[in-house]
Design a protein around this motif. Structure first.
Motif, PDB file in Angstrom:
ATOM      1  N   ARG A   1       9.944  -5.805   1.072  1.00 45.77           N
ATOM      2  CA  ARG A   1      10.083  -4.547   0.470  1.00 45.77           C
ATOM      3  C   ARG A   1       8.665  -4.514  -0.390  1.00 45.77           C
ATOM      4  O   ARG A   1       8.431  -3.071  -0.565  1.00 45.77           O
ATOM      5  N   TYR A   2       7.980  -5.411  -0.824  1.00 42.54           N
ATOM      6  CA  TYR A   2       6.669  -5.328  -1.417  1.00 42.54           C
ATOM      7  C   TYR A   2       5.893  -4.859  -0.565  1.00 42.54           C
ATOM      8  O   TYR A   2       4.896  -3.642  -0.963  1.00 42.54           O
TER       9      TYR A   2
ATOM     10  N   TRP B   1       6.478  -2.492   2.161  1.00 46.14           N
ATOM     11  CA  TRP B   1       6.866  -1.152   2.235  1.00 46.14           C
ATOM     12  C   TRP B   1       6.389  -0.425   1.341  1.00 46.14           C
ATOM     13  O   TRP B   1       5.885   0.711   0.907  1.00 46.14           O
ATOM     14  N   THR B   2       6.689  -0.894  -0.241  1.00 46.00           N
ATOM     15  CA  THR B   2       6.397  -0.233  -1.330  1.00 46.00           C
ATOM     16  C   THR B   2       4.896   0.063  -1.542  1.00 46.00           C
ATOM     17  O   THR B   2       4.414   1.200  -1.952  1.00 46.00           O
ATOM     18  N   ALA B   3       4.106  -1.187  -1.177  1.00 48.72           N
ATOM     19  CA  ALA B   3       2.684  -0.669  -1.233  1.00 48.72           C
ATOM     20  C   ALA B   3       1.987   0.204  -0.182  1.00 48.72           C
ATOM     21  O   ALA B   3       1.375   1.394  -0.473  1.00 48.72           O
ATOM     22  N   LEU B   4       2.622   0.315   0.992  1.00 48.26           N
ATOM     23  CA  LEU B   4       2.141   1.277   2.043  1.00 48.26           C
ATOM     24  C   LEU B   4       2.690   2.473   1.738  1.00 48.26           C
ATOM     25  O   LEU B   4       1.868   3.616   1.823  1.00 48.26           O
TER      26      LEU B   4
END
Lengths: 209, 556
Positions: B453-454, B456-459
């Protein structure tokens, strides 16, 4: 901008979780998708975000105004994501987390924008602190600010309040939806808790497939 | 209906394609080719006839098999005893902390140090001399003894920390730790002591999960050459040494005989593995029948004392080995039975200083091998889902479980065909091949359990994958990255066979120097090289520990 979902169908191993779902989310409005575990609400959110992976299969159109998003990779969709965990990068300071989200440009201006956002959220002076030193509520607010500083065209919330205690949950709901309404960000909320749904939100209830 | 991502965009597919192909082409393919070439070299009827006619064969094979089975069995028994009696106690943390420095001490350095302790003019004999009234070294055959006891003891000493490390890693996995806690709790409420729950319930369940490390230990001890040269029997030597001598010979016919001996060792390993695997099920059933007799005994005091004694003995042995290596490297004159040298000297270190290039080659090779294997492993991890790891595990672990001699004979053949024999490039590549499995195993748990999820969050914040990797993932995983590099560095420093085979005698490392000098009886200079051999990985592990501490201090 308006986020539009047209005839979305999602299946896993041949089992349809969502069939021909269509919805439109106007600027500043919230679409709440509710349903029990396994009903496909998180899969729908992952599809909108661009993170849905095999064995899931999906069909349908995702549009932001007239632009077709469904063919774009996640980093080009301009759709922000907030999970039940704040997922702040623990090795970066609060300011570092916010700068990571801000578009490239003059560093001083970016720092000013981040500090202004912190001040607006009642977090003046928190920039140099590491996420580990913040309370749960403060972390949640920074996480929301981070998502918004990337100037998303829409926002996805995946059970964003479920890990907060009762008092904090109410406070964060108010802060989050007020901020999103002010910034006119269309929002897709996935939750199993009725209390999370703001008063004027559209609601779609998924049943257990 | 289409797959949600179906491999992604063309750019993503291209990137994933070469990132998957690179480790397969540079690691898996050469390994498979090497095995084919080694077996082809051994497919020579005359070589097998010559091997069968060698009068040393039965005894050499018996020594190899005996030392391997006994040392692996003893190391396993000690591992089970230590875990059963120390898990959950205050000493458990001690044990976990002590394993890294023990693993960092290379096999050859440990063997040289242990020999300095137990040989007739060694420290133990000097300690006993006043009591026994010895004025000359006793007539002990503790090192290079014809029965292979010395070799077996060294193997137990080095295999025990490796098996313990694997057991601790298994028990520290969150899912296993939670189950073990729950089962120990249930056992206690039913009136069983902790050690009883271990022996009756937990080990029958968990032992198969130590199968790969056990196989690696068995393969290593069956085919080890450097330790057999240092402390093993000489006449006849173990079959691994006979194979090694054949493969190193100038005569092609002797090479084929050596390859045949290495293949025979591989076949013996395969047979032993199949027999042990087949015997495990009935043994497990019998074990469980015996465990269900319902008898509750009070926690055995003897067992707890045994656990403490084993731990104390192991720590004491390693401390003594480290001390004796350091002391011996400064010895000038040390007559028997004096407990301390009459004269300290720095001559051994002057000799070491004279071969500074040896240190440079060792450190350079190890740094390259660690970084190159890390690069290949990261390519694999970044371009494949975690579920693929199980499919490639047999290939990843091949260098650990295929007899080293067989693999090296094949790799030497391959290097010859590619004109890489005797070159630094060939040496660096082969060190990378033997280092990669350890880097893979060391990094996989942390890398594969990283919260996606890190990413996905960054993207979703609009940043590129590269920005996420460089600014978020790599810094957050700095500690396991540093640890994997340190492991790779240590593994490369300790290599003997690859350096001798592929280097074709043109490149010396601290390990080859230590083994050569110790085999030639130059104990003090060998001790100095052994200290260096231990010091290099120790520096790597210290740096990794520093990175880990810094990381913990920053993000908790």
């Amino acid at each position: 901008m308006t986020l539009q979902l047209d005839n979305v169908t999602i299946a896993v191993h041949g089992r349809r979780l969502i069939r021909d779902l269509s919805a439109s989310i106007e600027p500043g409005c919230v679409l709440a998708v509710m349903g029990p575990s396994g009903s496909g609400k998180s899969s729908l959110l992952a599809w909108v975000a661009g993170t849905l992976e095999p064995p899931f299969e999906a069909r349908g159109a995702l549009r932001l105004d007239d632009a077709d998003l469904s063919v774009r990779p996640i980093q080009q969709r301009r759709i922000g994501l907030l999970f039940q965990d704040d997922l702040l990068f623990p090795h970066l300071t609060v300011l570092g987390n916010l700068l990571f989200a801000l578009p490239a440009g003059d560093r001083n201006e970016r720092v000013r924008a981040a500090e202004a956002a912190l001040a607006e959220a009642g977090l003046t002076g928190f920039g140099p602190r590491l996420p580990g030193s913040l309370s749960g509520g403060q972390r949640s607010r920074v996480s929301l600010l981070r998502a918004l500083l990337a100037a998303p065209a829409a926002l996805l919330l995946d059970e964003p309040f479920s890990k907060l205690d009762t008092a904090l949950r109410e406070q964060m709901r108010e802060f989050t939806f007020a901020t999103l309404a002010t910034r006119r960000v269309p929002t897709l909320l996935v939750t199993h808790d009725e209390a999370d749904v703001p008063p004027r939100a559209q609601v779609i209830r998924l049943t257990d497939a | 209906m289409t797959n949600a991502r179906a491999g992604g965009s063309p750019a993503t597919r291209w990137r994933n394609g070469w990132m998957r192909a690179a480790p397969l082409a540079l690691y898996a393919l050469p390994l498979m080719l090497a095995l084919v070439l080694a077996l082809a070299q051994a497919a020579d009827a005359d070589a097998w006839r010559a091997l069968a006619a060698d009068p040393q064969l039965p005894r050499a094979l018996g020594l190899s098999l005996g030392s391997a089975l006994v040392s692996s069995g003893l190391a396993l028994a000690a591992t089970l005893a230590l875990v059963s009696h120390l898990h959950g106690s205050a000493l458990w943390a001690w044990l976990s902390r002590a394993l890294a420095p023990m693993l960092a001490l290379p096999h050859a350095a440990f063997a040289i140090g242990l020999a300095l302790l137990v040989m007739p003019a060694g420290v133990f004999a000097r300690l006993l001399a006043p009591l026994a009234g010895w004025t000359a070294p006793p007539d002990w055959a503790t090192v290079n003894d014809p029965q292979g006891f010395g070799l077996t003891a060294v193997l137990v000493g080095k295999e025990l920390p490796f098996l313990l490390w694997n057991a601790v890693a298994l028990l520290n996995r969150p899912d296993v730790a939670a189950s073990v806690r729950a089962w120990l709790g249930s056992g206690a409420t039913l009136g069983y002591s902790r050690s009883a729950v271990w022996w009756r319930v937990l080990w029958p369940l968990l032992l198969p999960r130590l199968g790969w490390p056990l196989l690696a230990v068995l393969a290593y001890s069956l085919t080890v050459v450097d330790l057999a040269l240092l402390v093993g029997p000489a006449s006849p030597p173990t079959l691994a040494v006979i194979a090694w001598q054949g493969l190193q010979h100038a005569d092609v016919a002797r090479n084929a005989e050596g390859a045949a001996a290495a293949t025979l060792l591989g076949a013996v390993l395969l047979a032993a593995t199949l027999v042990l695997a087949a015997a495990y099920r009935p043994a497990q059933r019998a074990w469980q029948r015996a465990a269900l007799d319902g008898r509750r005994r009070p926690a055995p005091r003897l067992g707890a004392a045994l656990g403490r004694a084993l731990l104390g003995g192991l720590l004491g042995l390693y401390a003594a080995v480290a001390l004796v290596l350091l002391a011996s490297s400064f010895v000038g004159v040390w007559t028997f039975p004096s407990l301390l040298p009459q004269l300290w000297a720095g001559e051994a270190w002057l000799q070491v200083r004279g071969s500074a290039s040896v240190l440079g080659v060792s450190a350079g090779l190890a740094a390259f091998a660690a970084l190159a294997s890390l690069g290949l492993v990261l390519c694999w991890f970044e371009a494949t889902p975690a579920t693929w790891d199980a499919h490639v595990m047999p290939l990843v672990l091949a260098p650990l479980v295929v007899p080293g001699l067989l693999l090296m004979a094949g790799l030497y053949n391959l290097a010859l065909r590619l004109a890489l024999d005797g070159t630094l490039a060939g040496l660096a590549w082969v060190h990378t091949l033997v280092t990669l499995p350890y880097v893979f195993v060391a990094l996989a748990p942390a890398w594969r359990s990283f919260d996606r999820r890190y990413e996905w969050t960054a993207l979703a914040l609009g940043r590129s994958r590269w920005a996420f990797w460089w600014r978020v993932k790599a810094p957050l995983l700095a500690a396991p990255l540093a640890a994997a590099l340190a492991v790779g560095f240590a593994v490369s420093v300790a290599q003997y066979l690859p350096t001798q085979f592929i280097g074709a005698g043109r490149y010396a490392t601290v390990t080859t120097e230590a083994v050569t000098l110790a085999s030639g009886g130059q104990r003090h200079t060998a001790a100095a090289f052994a200290v260096l051999q231990a010091l290099l990985p120790a520096i790597g592990f210290a740096l990794a520990a520093w990175v880990g501490r810094r990381q913990r201090a920053r993000i908790g």
